[in-house]
Motif scaffolding. Sequence first.
Motif, PDB file in Angstrom:
ATOM      1  N   UNK A  22      54.862  52.986  37.535  1.00  0.00           N
ATOM      2  CA  UNK A  22      55.528  53.089  38.838  1.00  0.00           C
ATOM      3  C   UNK A  22      56.880  53.792  38.719  1.00  0.00           C
ATOM      4  N   UNK A  23      57.625  53.475  37.663  1.00  0.00           N
ATOM      5  CA  UNK A  23      58.930  54.114  37.467  1.00  0.00           C
ATOM      6  C   UNK A  23      58.786  55.612  37.235  1.00  0.00           C
ATOM      7  N   UNK A  44      65.661  63.200  30.486  1.00  0.00           N
ATOM      8  CA  UNK A  44      66.908  62.500  30.179  1.00  0.00           C
ATOM      9  C   UNK A  44      67.117  61.322  31.126  1.00  0.00           C
ATOM     10  N   UNK A  45      66.860  61.547  32.406  1.00  0.00           N
ATOM     11  CA  UNK A  45      67.072  60.492  33.400  1.00  0.00           C
ATOM     12  C   UNK A  45      66.173  59.293  33.119  1.00  0.00           C
ATOM     13  N   UNK A  46      64.920  59.552  32.796  1.00  0.00           N
ATOM     14  CA  UNK A  46      63.991  58.457  32.526  1.00  0.00           C
ATOM     15  C   UNK A  46      64.414  57.687  31.280  1.00  0.00           C
ATOM     16  N   UNK A  47      64.791  58.421  30.221  1.00  0.00           N
ATOM     17  CA  UNK A  47      65.174  57.755  28.982  1.00  0.00           C
ATOM     18  C   UNK A  47      66.454  56.940  29.138  1.00  0.00           C
ATOM     19  N   UNK A  48      67.374  57.418  29.979  1.00  0.00           N
ATOM     20  CA  UNK A  48      68.667  56.748  30.085  1.00  0.00           C
ATOM     21  C   UNK A  48      68.669  55.603  31.090  1.00  0.00           C
ATOM     22  N   UNK A  49      68.083  55.847  32.261  1.00  0.00           N
ATOM     23  CA  UNK A  49      68.249  54.898  33.362  1.00  0.00           C
ATOM     24  C   UNK A  49      66.973  54.124  33.706  1.00  0.00           C
ATOM     25  N   UNK A  50      65.836  54.808  33.699  1.00  0.00           N
ATOM     26  CA  UNK A  50      64.608  54.092  34.053  1.00  0.00           C
ATOM     27  C   UNK A  50      64.259  53.036  33.019  1.00  0.00           C
ATOM     28  N   UNK A  51      64.614  53.289  31.749  1.00  0.00           N
ATOM     29  CA  UNK A  51      64.310  52.301  30.716  1.00  0.00           C
ATOM     30  C   UNK A  51      65.189  51.061  30.794  1.00  0.00           C
ATOM     31  N   UNK A  52      66.297  51.123  31.551  1.00  0.00           N
ATOM     32  CA  UNK A  52      67.131  49.931  31.699  1.00  0.00           C
ATOM     33  C   UNK A  52      66.378  48.804  32.383  1.00  0.00           C
ATOM     34  N   UNK A  53      65.499  49.182  33.292  1.00  0.00           N
ATOM     35  CA  UNK A  53      64.725  48.153  33.991  1.00  0.00           C
ATOM     36  C   UNK A  53      63.664  47.536  33.096  1.00  0.00           C
TER      37      UNK A  53
END
Length: 667
Positions: free
Chosen positions: A184-185, A145-154
């Motif tokens: 890297x993310x 969930x964290x990767x889909x929500x926040x890491x993809x913003x970058x």
Amino acid sequence: GLLDEESICNAITSDVKSVWDATCENHGRTFLYDVLGEHFPALDTKLRLNAEDGDVDGEATRLTAISERPTTKDIKTLADIESLVDQESAKEKDPLANRGFFFKFWPTRSSKGGDFSFLFGGVDMVIDAASSSLIFILIWLSFVFFVLLYATLSLAENVNLDCSDNEWWCLIAGRLCNWLVVSALLLFCGVALVLPLSIGNNPAGLTPGRMGFSMIYAVSNALVPYLVTHHLEMNLSDVSDIHIDDLIGSAYYESAQKALVAVGFLLALLYFCLGMFTFFVGHERAHGLPPLLRLMFAATSYTGEVRVFRAAKFKAERLVSNALGLHELGTLPGSMDWKEKVALSSATDPVMRNFICNGERYEKVGGLLFCLWRLVDGSLLDEEGIWIHTRLLVIQAAQVGIGFFIAVLLGLLEAELGSEADQLRSTLDPYNLPDYIMQIFPTSQMVHTALAPAMFISCSVMAFIVALYVPSSIATVLKFRGGILSSLRSASFQKYRNGVDYTYVNTANALYGVAFMAILIYLASGLFIFLFVWPVSKSGMIYLFTTGVGIAITVGIKIVVTAVLNKRQYRSFYRIRPAAARVTSLALECWQLGLASTIAAIRIFQYLASAIFWVGRIDTRFLSEDVVLGGMDMDTVPKYYIQDLLIHEAHRHPYIERLCQMYLMKI
């Protein structure tokens, strides 16, 4: 004294009788407890002495504790056994008798010697050293969930190089930079999120400090990004060249953020409950809880080891029972075939006689219903000792989540396409176009008629695939144990022993495989049904369908005729009516010339449909090991999944557990 059975047994077991707990076979314990006196000997148990430093206090304490345990010499009556059971139960009920409440935040371990090392054991999927399977699954779901929500913003802004002439090298460099950023993310988020959260999910080193740290980290990891994105959303108008306002301002994104915050607080609550249960009750007591609570409070290593311990006991007793059965003169079976009668007539040894009559007994195992039924009643785990590893639990939970997400996505897609179709036709109505042109544009009813059954078919197949993983894994393990799949004597088995670190690909492969399989089935079945309701292709599809039905009936007649002729004219590889067989073979071969084209088309359809279905399965091979192109195996993904099963077999097989117990008792 007499040299009888009792004397021989005493001589064989004389080296372990002084430290063997006679009641341990009837308790839910691990072999580590029977040998070392501890369920989780990670903190203060040493495997060997350190003579240079004179560090013998820990070893002396361990040997003293073991020497004080009851032995077979102390047990004479049933009352003695009951007294020992009461003493052990009292020790387990008193948490302060075996462990102190006030621990150090980081328990110290000796850097020398042979300590049991469970550092970062909460993330280990090889030996399954996590405290709670439920917390382990939630940690990985929160990471996704964290990767889909926040890491993809970058990644909202791709790395675009100045490729004015569209040179290939420039475009490739830009895509390479994008994927390096993604890598890297994922690396950073995985280590920075999963590892700290797993510190409080380690049964060998759970302390109040670690529990509090994981609770605070779970809440902050979910709450801080939520607050930051809300602050960013309110100040987007002051920042130029940002194109993520539509994303973080949408209702779906807001709902997903709230779900992640809820998961964070749920993790913190579960950490607190797990810590209280561990400190005041103990992991060992959780084995007798109901399945859901056991999944929450029982350490995965302890629960599995207890199951393997019981399976080792069951198998050892079965071996002894089979041996005794061969050496006892029993009754003959009521019905014997001619081979058994001939063998009995030449057998004078009663042991050989029993082996001929009762030696080979088979049981049908494997299959979906067999595995599910044996899993429910617990006999598969307690008798076979098959280890359901944590990675498989994570895969199953993630597949259920992905399946739910895809079902919702397909439903929204169907509604969107239906509304788009109506809007398109409404914009064309004022032009008064001819009917043959308007027929090209589908109506919303056509879209719903095609996509609603397609969605049902896709979700049904996806649910079936998810339900197959555990039974398929169990069947594969049983095939290796039974020799159906060759292991050490197979030349191809060596490939499973090399590169075992590649098992990390299994989780992602299983998730993306199910997702792409569901989407492909949805598109294929939806297109197939749509061609029947679309006016442009409806007549052609009806013609093809009726032609296929006619050909299928013709092939069925041919199969029946061939079966009748084969029964009357052939016996195995030989013809009993050569003249008639020659004529009928010629006739059937000429008949096949008219049907061969349809057989080729059917084979193409079978291969394509099977390939789509097997995209969602990494637990078994689709292509044979002989399908090699240029020396490269064309279906390598299932190899890594089978490697994962074999790794756990190498660590958790019941016979290995019993042999390890025997060897440690002799140290």
